[in-house]
Motif scaffolding. Structure first.
Motif, PDB file in Angstrom:
ATOM      1  N   PHE A 152     -22.532  93.195  43.215  1.00  0.00           N
ATOM      2  CA  PHE A 152     -23.313  92.100  43.764  1.00  0.00           C
ATOM      3  C   PHE A 152     -22.479  90.817  43.814  1.00  0.00           C
ATOM      4  N   ALA A 153     -22.661  90.038  44.872  1.00  0.00           N
ATOM      5  CA  ALA A 153     -22.285  88.627  44.849  1.00  0.00           C
ATOM      6  C   ALA A 153     -23.537  87.858  44.424  1.00  0.00           C
ATOM      7  N   LEU A 154     -23.351  86.801  43.641  1.00  0.00           N
ATOM      8  CA  LEU A 154     -24.483  86.085  43.051  1.00  0.00           C
ATOM      9  C   LEU A 154     -24.479  84.621  43.449  1.00  0.00           C
ATOM     10  N   ALA A 155     -25.679  84.038  43.568  1.00  0.00           N
ATOM     11  CA  ALA A 155     -25.777  82.609  43.853  1.00  0.00           C
ATOM     12  C   ALA A 155     -27.043  82.042  43.232  1.00  0.00           C
ATOM     13  N   ALA A 156     -27.028  80.731  43.002  1.00  0.00           N
ATOM     14  CA  ALA A 156     -28.201  79.995  42.528  1.00  0.00           C
ATOM     15  C   ALA A 156     -28.055  78.550  42.963  1.00  0.00           C
ATOM     16  N   THR A 157     -29.182  77.837  43.053  1.00  0.00           N
ATOM     17  CA  THR A 157     -29.176  76.444  43.492  1.00  0.00           C
ATOM     18  C   THR A 157     -30.075  75.603  42.599  1.00  0.00           C
ATOM     19  N   ASP A 158     -29.844  74.284  42.617  1.00  0.00           N
ATOM     20  CA  ASP A 158     -30.697  73.362  41.868  1.00  0.00           C
ATOM     21  C   ASP A 158     -31.891  72.898  42.687  1.00  0.00           C
ATOM     22  N   ASP A 159     -32.063  73.441  43.884  1.00  0.00           N
ATOM     23  CA  ASP A 159     -33.141  73.079  44.813  1.00  0.00           C
ATOM     24  C   ASP A 159     -33.012  71.653  45.348  1.00  0.00           C
ATOM     25  N   GLY A 160     -31.828  71.066  45.237  1.00  0.00           N
ATOM     26  CA  GLY A 160     -31.581  69.800  45.918  1.00  0.00           C
ATOM     27  C   GLY A 160     -31.742  68.553  45.096  1.00  0.00           C
ATOM     28  N   HIS A 161     -31.963  68.674  43.788  1.00  0.00           N
ATOM     29  CA  HIS A 161     -32.094  67.483  42.953  1.00  0.00           C
ATOM     30  C   HIS A 161     -31.670  67.804  41.531  1.00  0.00           C
ATOM     31  N   THR A 162     -31.433  66.759  40.758  1.00  0.00           N
ATOM     32  CA  THR A 162     -31.147  66.921  39.338  1.00  0.00           C
ATOM     33  C   THR A 162     -32.256  66.235  38.550  1.00  0.00           C
ATOM     34  N   SER A 163     -32.601  66.810  37.397  1.00  0.00           N
ATOM     35  CA  SER A 163     -33.695  66.283  36.588  1.00  0.00           C
ATOM     36  C   SER A 163     -33.304  66.283  35.129  1.00  0.00           C
ATOM     37  N   PRO A 164     -33.851  65.348  34.351  1.00  0.00           N
ATOM     38  CA  PRO A 164     -33.549  65.317  32.915  1.00  0.00           C
ATOM     39  C   PRO A 164     -34.196  66.467  32.162  1.00  0.00           C
ATOM     40  N   GLY A 165     -35.215  67.096  32.737  1.00  0.00           N
ATOM     41  CA  GLY A 165     -35.888  68.209  32.083  1.00  0.00           C
ATOM     42  C   GLY A 165     -36.477  69.142  33.115  1.00  0.00           C
ATOM     43  N   PRO A 166     -36.814  70.382  32.716  1.00  0.00           N
ATOM     44  CA  PRO A 166     -37.271  71.379  33.684  1.00  0.00           C
ATOM     45  C   PRO A 166     -38.631  71.080  34.295  1.00  0.00           C
ATOM     46  N   PHE A 167     -39.407  70.150  33.705  1.00  0.00           N
ATOM     47  CA  PHE A 167     -40.725  69.845  34.239  1.00  0.00           C
ATOM     48  C   PHE A 167     -40.834  68.388  34.667  1.00  0.00           C
ATOM     49  N   SER A 168     -39.699  67.787  34.984  1.00  0.00           N
ATOM     50  CA  SER A 168     -39.676  66.368  35.338  1.00  0.00           C
ATOM     51  C   SER A 168     -39.519  66.169  36.835  1.00  0.00           C
ATOM     52  N   ALA A 169     -40.349  65.289  37.411  1.00  0.00           N
ATOM     53  CA  ALA A 169     -40.232  64.938  38.829  1.00  0.00           C
ATOM     54  C   ALA A 169     -39.875  63.468  39.018  1.00  0.00           C
ATOM     55  N   GLU A 170     -39.771  62.734  37.930  1.00  0.00           N
ATOM     56  CA  GLU A 170     -39.429  61.320  38.040  1.00  0.00           C
ATOM     57  C   GLU A 170     -38.016  61.168  38.582  1.00  0.00           C
ATOM     58  N   GLY A 171     -37.839  60.261  39.523  1.00  0.00           N
ATOM     59  CA  GLY A 171     -36.524  59.996  40.078  1.00  0.00           C
ATOM     60  C   GLY A 171     -36.241  60.733  41.366  1.00  0.00           C
ATOM     61  N   TRP A 172     -37.001  61.773  41.691  1.00  0.00           N
ATOM     62  CA  TRP A 172     -36.771  62.481  42.948  1.00  0.00           C
ATOM     63  C   TRP A 172     -38.072  62.814  43.690  1.00  0.00           C
ATOM     64  N   GLY A 173     -39.187  62.813  42.975  1.00  0.00           N
ATOM     65  CA  GLY A 173     -40.439  63.247  43.578  1.00  0.00           C
ATOM     66  C   GLY A 173     -40.959  62.343  44.675  1.00  0.00           C
ATOM     67  N   GLN A 174     -40.475  61.115  44.742  1.00  0.00           N
ATOM     68  CA  GLN A 174     -40.936  60.206  45.787  1.00  0.00           C
ATOM     69  C   GLN A 174     -39.977  60.119  46.964  1.00  0.00           C
ATOM     70  N   ASP A 175     -39.065  61.073  47.064  1.00  0.00           N
ATOM     71  CA  ASP A 175     -38.151  61.173  48.206  1.00  0.00           C
ATOM     72  C   ASP A 175     -38.582  62.373  49.045  1.00  0.00           C
ATOM     73  N   GLN A 176     -38.973  62.131  50.290  1.00  0.00           N
ATOM     74  CA  GLN A 176     -39.547  63.201  51.108  1.00  0.00           C
ATOM     75  C   GLN A 176     -38.555  64.334  51.363  1.00  0.00           C
ATOM     76  N   GLN A 177     -37.298  64.000  51.616  1.00  0.00           N
ATOM     77  CA  GLN A 177     -36.316  65.043  51.855  1.00  0.00           C
ATOM     78  C   GLN A 177     -36.135  65.926  50.627  1.00  0.00           C
ATOM     79  N   LEU A 178     -36.128  65.312  49.451  1.00  0.00           N
ATOM     80  CA  LEU A 178     -35.955  66.091  48.230  1.00  0.00           C
ATOM     81  C   LEU A 178     -37.182  66.966  47.969  1.00  0.00           C
ATOM     82  N   ARG A 179     -38.342  66.490  48.354  1.00  0.00           N
ATOM     83  CA  ARG A 179     -39.541  67.327  48.242  1.00  0.00           C
ATOM     84  C   ARG A 179     -39.434  68.551  49.153  1.00  0.00           C
ATOM     85  N   ILE A 180     -38.968  68.334  50.356  1.00  0.00           N
ATOM     86  CA  ILE A 180     -38.812  69.449  51.295  1.00  0.00           C
ATOM     87  C   ILE A 180     -37.771  70.435  50.787  1.00  0.00           C
TER      88      ILE A 180
END
Length: 570
Positions: A152-180
């Protein structure tokens, strides 16, 4: 997807070993491996497909960077590409880091000498914001025709943003492109980019592409089947957060509030969970005909926490105070609005009690001094993701469980929810889907998945027609994803998916295993395609899968859940 389906043959170990040594030292393909035509020839005869270019040349300053920057709909930039030497358990591979514009970061592992043309993309969890670690699937029985692991070749992504914790949306949740990007774009464009990188590196794209995700990764898998049905030939969607807008804003907020005292501390404390769980098992373990420490289908369990209420003036770990009884009763009930209508198609199921304090994380309660994640998750979602960009969020403390507030959540479900039951394009493209969920999942109620699967069946011609391309496996006693539980919690789904996709061998059962702290197997059980259950044959160890056979459930509650979002699944 018209493809020539050929069995994969193993090369002689001596040849693979020589190739591995050369590639580890140079990062280049040996001898005649330097052309796309040679790569195609190896692909045709089932031999490992070797690189046609050096690993380092994939990087931005390499010879192929300009080609990758022009990938349609996924302009890609490779920031680094380095060879990682083989170990006793991991093949040598080219480790690629890069991003798809504007900022969808990804990592890609490309085997140097063992690639058989398979691609596996890994989903993320929580609200993402990090790149999940990827591991090469362990090879199955050597006698199996379709070997897996370093092929297998393997890949993973951060879904387009970085967060201080796995359940945090502060800092990116109010950007429409990052939501998409988080909602649906990131996984798609990384699949496009990864295939383009593989074509550059090996001279040929992957023969088969797979996706494996649980929790939010399960949602991502369903989103791919619904929006981009030709990205992956096979998808594993575990414990899918398909109802994301309502999961975080209704169910998670409900359990967080249900167990919060006026002082903000958990009412039902972690030291009470073992006694509560024991009482549930005493009441319901035998409902499936076997006393085995797990509940096969908690929907049949009729348990009232008031049955273990402490006597007046008493507070022991094996009983509940009146306030704790009330909290537990709310946890076992789905969230409802002012009219009693369900706001979410699920609840905390009987049998899941131990995991309310973890694993995988302390969700509803925790030992003193340890934070709980349900309040944090609900508060973050309500403040930063629940409503359209520019509209003020609502703190968890101010959220009200009303039909009007439910309606306020609907606009964002178009971006994040993965509830479309029409999978006809995925089916027609030849796709195969394995869904799974644990009946003791605390973070994501399992009945949401059975409800969605029933909607798929209703849309796709019924159970028999659906089973030809999509199957659901419900694991008794399993906590969230592979987070343990009283039932077996480990299974080989990747190779089941490979066999179904490449050889037409639809999974008839999954052998789930449970191991002790030393890695010794303590129980195996078969898990059959839902709604079939494992029935004890009457003799032999109840910890041996061989002593169970498939059977229809003695009682099967209606999978249709009547909730305010019914129309979203039509």
């Amino acid at each position: 997807m018209n493809r020539t389906r050929q069995s994969l043959r193993r090369r002689r170990p001596t040849l693979v070993a020589v190739a591995a040594l050369l590639l580890t030292l140079t990062g280049l393909s040996p001898g005649t491996g330097g052309t796309a035509a040679a790569a195609e020839a190896r692909r045709a005869n089932g031999a490992p497909i070797l690189p046609v270019t050096a690993c380092a040349d994939l990087a931005t300053d390499g010879t192929t960077a300009s080609d990758l920057s022009a990938v349609p709909d996924a302009p890609t930039r490779i920031t680094s590409a380095t060879v990682v030497e083989a170990t006793a358990t991991v093949p040598a591979y080219c480790f690629v880091k890069g991003y798809v514009a504007p900022q969808v970061n990804f990592e890609l592992k490309l085997p140097l000498s063992t690639w058989q043309g398979r691609y596996l993309q890994q989903g993320c969890g929580g609200l993402c914001g990090y790149i999940s670690a990827t591991t090469f699937p362990a090879a199955p029985d050597p006698a199996c025709e379709a070997r897996a692991g370093g092929d297998f070749a393997l890949a993973a992504t951060d879904d387009g943003h970085t967060s201080p914790g796995p359940f945090s949306a502060e800092g990116w949740g109010q950007d429409q492109q990052l939501r998409i990007d988080f909602g649906y774009r990131a996984v798609h464009v990384v699949s496009v980019a990864a295939k383009a990188v593989m074509k550059e590196y090996y001279g040929t794209p992957p023969r088969y592409s797979y996706f494996n995700g649980c929790s939010d990764g399960g949602r991502e898998g369903l989103m791919e089947a619904q929006r981009y049905p030709e990205d992956f030939d096979g998808i594993i969607a575990g414990a899918p957060a398909a109802y994301m807008p309502f999961l975080a804003s209704e169910h998670t907020a409900w359990v967080a509030r249900a167990n919060a005292g006026t002082d903000g501390r958990p009412v039902l404390t972690a030291d009470k969970l073992s006694g509560l769980h024991s009482a549930v098992l005493a009441a319901c373990d035998g409902d499936d005909g076997l006393i085995d420490g797990q509940i096969d289908d908690p929907r049949t369990c009729d348990f009232d926490p008031a049955s273990i209420q402490c006597a007046a003036g008493v507070d022991r770990t094996d009983c509940l105070t009146p306030a704790q009884v009330t909290a537990a009763q709310k946890l076992y009930a789905p969230p409802t609005d002012e009219n009693g209508q369900l706001l979410y198609p699920g609840r905390e199921e009987p049998g899941s009690e131990i995991s309310w304090a973890g694993p995988p994380v302390p969700w509803i309660t925790a030992p003193p001094g340890t934070p709980t994640f349900a309040p944090v998750t609900a508060d973050n979602y309500l403040r930063y993701l629940a409503f359209p960009v520019g509209q003020p969020g609502v703190p968890l403390a101010d959220w009200e469980f009303t039909s009007q507030n439910f309606a306020e959540l609907l606009p964002e479900q178009h971006t994040i929810a993965a509830l479309d039951p029409d999978l006809s394009e995925f089916r027609d493209a030849g796709g195969k889907l394995i869904l799974y969920h644990g009946w003791a999942d605390t973070l994501i109620p399992p009945t949401g998945t059975t409800n969605y699967y029933r909607a798929v069946q209703d849309n796709m011609g019924g159970p028999a027609a659906t089973n030809r391309f999509a199957r659901l496996f419900m694991f008794p006693g399993l906590y969230h994803c592979t987070g343990g539980g009283p039932g077996p919690d480990n299974s080989d789904l990747v190779h089941q998916l490979v066999g179904w996709t490449e050889r037409g061998a639809a999974p008839q059962k999954i052998i789930a295993t449970r191991a002790d702290a030393n890695g010794n197997t303590t129980r195996t059980r078969p898990v059959y395609p839902y709604p079939i259950v494992a029935r004890y044959k009457g003799t032999g160890s109840i910890d041996d899968a061989a002593n169970f056979a498939p059977a229809p459930p003695a009682t099967r509650p209606d999978d249709h859940v009547d909730w305010l979002g019914n129309d979203l699944l039509k």
